[in-house]
Design a protein around this motif. Structure first.
Motif, PDB file in Angstrom:
ATOM      1  N   LEU A  14       0.897  -1.193  -0.060  1.00  0.00           N
ATOM      2  CA  LEU A  14      -0.109  -0.091  -0.001  1.00  0.00           C
ATOM      3  C   LEU A  14       0.738   1.326   0.081  1.00  0.00           C
ATOM      4  O   LEU A  14       0.519   2.154  -0.504  1.00  0.00           O
ATOM      5  CB  LEU A  14      -0.928  -0.025   0.946  1.00  0.00           C
ATOM      6  CG  LEU A  14      -2.130  -1.114   1.091  1.00  0.00           C
ATOM      7  CD1 LEU A  14      -2.839  -0.851   2.387  1.00  0.00           C
ATOM      8  CD2 LEU A  14      -2.939  -0.664  -0.020  1.00  0.00           C
ATOM      9  N   GLY A  15       1.910   1.207   0.759  1.00  0.00           N
ATOM     10  CA  GLY A  15       2.834   2.489   0.650  1.00  0.00           C
ATOM     11  C   GLY A  15       3.554   2.507  -0.840  1.00  0.00           C
ATOM     12  O   GLY A  15       3.652   3.539  -1.050  1.00  0.00           O
ATOM     13  N   SER A  63      10.061   4.417  -8.274  1.00  0.00           N
ATOM     14  CA  SER A  63      10.512   5.815  -8.129  1.00  0.00           C
ATOM     15  C   SER A  63      11.011   6.235  -6.842  1.00  0.00           C
ATOM     16  O   SER A  63      10.673   5.749  -6.051  1.00  0.00           O
ATOM     17  CB  SER A  63       9.486   6.775  -8.628  1.00  0.00           C
ATOM     18  OG  SER A  63       8.646   6.935  -7.637  1.00  0.00           O
ATOM     19  N   LEU A  64      11.578   7.377  -6.606  1.00  0.00           N
ATOM     20  CA  LEU A  64      12.093   7.911  -5.333  1.00  0.00           C
ATOM     21  C   LEU A  64      10.753   8.279  -4.285  1.00  0.00           C
ATOM     22  O   LEU A  64      10.856   7.831  -3.063  1.00  0.00           O
ATOM     23  CB  LEU A  64      12.863   9.097  -5.394  1.00  0.00           C
ATOM     24  CG  LEU A  64      13.620   9.658  -4.205  1.00  0.00           C
ATOM     25  CD1 LEU A  64      14.367   8.580  -3.526  1.00  0.00           C
ATOM     26  CD2 LEU A  64      14.371  10.764  -4.461  1.00  0.00           C
ATOM     27  N   LEU A  65       9.629   8.713  -5.075  1.00  0.00           N
ATOM     28  CA  LEU A  65       8.584   8.753  -4.238  1.00  0.00           C
ATOM     29  C   LEU A  65       7.736   7.537  -3.739  1.00  0.00           C
ATOM     30  O   LEU A  65       7.279   7.340  -2.550  1.00  0.00           O
ATOM     31  CB  LEU A  65       7.572   9.514  -4.824  1.00  0.00           C
ATOM     32  CG  LEU A  65       7.540  11.068  -4.782  1.00  0.00           C
ATOM     33  CD1 LEU A  65       6.603  11.772  -5.859  1.00  0.00           C
ATOM     34  CD2 LEU A  65       7.489  11.661  -3.372  1.00  0.00           C
ATOM     35  N   SER A  66       8.082   6.404  -4.750  1.00  0.00           N
ATOM     36  CA  SER A  66       7.536   5.165  -4.108  1.00  0.00           C
ATOM     37  C   SER A  66       8.370   4.515  -3.089  1.00  0.00           C
ATOM     38  O   SER A  66       7.874   3.740  -2.053  1.00  0.00           O
ATOM     39  CB  SER A  66       7.560   4.127  -5.388  1.00  0.00           C
ATOM     40  OG  SER A  66       6.748   4.603  -6.669  1.00  0.00           O
ATOM     41  N   LEU A  67       9.824   4.652  -3.172  1.00  0.00           N
ATOM     42  CA  LEU A  67      10.609   4.386  -2.187  1.00  0.00           C
ATOM     43  C   LEU A  67      10.303   5.003  -0.771  1.00  0.00           C
ATOM     44  O   LEU A  67      10.252   4.234   0.225  1.00  0.00           O
ATOM     45  CB  LEU A  67      12.010   4.460  -2.409  1.00  0.00           C
ATOM     46  CG  LEU A  67      13.017   3.924  -1.536  1.00  0.00           C
ATOM     47  CD1 LEU A  67      12.752   2.464  -1.377  1.00  0.00           C
ATOM     48  CD2 LEU A  67      14.492   4.436  -2.241  1.00  0.00           C
ATOM     49  N   ILE A  68       9.888   6.323  -1.001  1.00  0.00           N
ATOM     50  CA  ILE A  68       9.639   6.948   0.382  1.00  0.00           C
ATOM     51  C   ILE A  68       8.273   6.653   0.865  1.00  0.00           C
ATOM     52  O   ILE A  68       8.109   6.257   2.191  1.00  0.00           O
ATOM     53  CB  ILE A  68       9.516   8.546  -0.078  1.00  0.00           C
ATOM     54  CG1 ILE A  68      10.972   9.197  -0.338  1.00  0.00           C
ATOM     55  CG2 ILE A  68       8.782   9.263   1.129  1.00  0.00           C
ATOM     56  CD1 ILE A  68      10.810  10.423  -0.811  1.00  0.00           C
ATOM     57  N   ALA A  73       5.414   3.273   5.064  1.00  0.00           N
ATOM     58  CA  ALA A  73       4.677   2.041   5.395  1.00  0.00           C
ATOM     59  C   ALA A  73       5.165   1.528   6.392  1.00  0.00           C
ATOM     60  O   ALA A  73       4.664   0.817   7.359  1.00  0.00           O
ATOM     61  CB  ALA A  73       4.323   1.466   4.099  1.00  0.00           C
ATOM     62  N   PHE A  74       6.740   1.091   6.249  1.00  0.00           N
ATOM     63  CA  PHE A  74       7.323   0.398   7.378  1.00  0.00           C
ATOM     64  C   PHE A  74       7.342   1.011   8.798  1.00  0.00           C
ATOM     65  O   PHE A  74       7.224   0.431   9.679  1.00  0.00           O
ATOM     66  CB  PHE A  74       8.749   0.062   6.859  1.00  0.00           C
ATOM     67  CG  PHE A  74       9.543  -0.761   7.559  1.00  0.00           C
ATOM     68  CD1 PHE A  74       9.365  -1.987   7.656  1.00  0.00           C
ATOM     69  CD2 PHE A  74      10.498  -0.291   8.454  1.00  0.00           C
ATOM     70  CE1 PHE A  74       9.930  -2.855   8.628  1.00  0.00           C
ATOM     71  CE2 PHE A  74      11.307  -0.965   9.279  1.00  0.00           C
ATOM     72  CZ  PHE A  74      10.730  -2.506   9.401  1.00  0.00           C
TER      73      PHE A  74
END
Length: 80
Positions: A14-15, A63-68, A73-74
């Motif tokens: 979800l994150g 992308s960097l926003l996906s990684l953020i 989420a973690f």
């Protein structure tokens, strides 16, 4: 609340999804391109064993926003 692996995977997916949606929404803004530019990761195992053959292709865009989003989420999962 009892933590388990299934809930962690759900939070991470979800994150990732939320980060990808935000990246798509901000893609038209030029000065944020370093956050929204996706990197494609592909994996395609295949085999031909005479009686059965398979070809699977899995593509990930990160992308960097996906990684953020994954990191957030973690962090939220750990706070529960």
């Amino acid at each position: 609340m009892k933590k388990n692996v299934g809930m962690l995977i759900l939070f991470l997916l979800l994150g990732w999804l939320l980060g990808a949606w935000i990246a798509k929404a901000l893609q038209s803004i030029k000065f944020l391109s370093f956050l929204t530019h996706p990197t494609r990761i592909s994996w395609s195992p295949r085999a031909d064993l005479d009686i059965i053959s398979y070809n699977i292709t899995i593509n990930f865009e990160l992308s960097l926003l996906s990684l953020i989003g994954i990191i957030a989420a973690f962090w939220l999962y750990r706070r529960l």
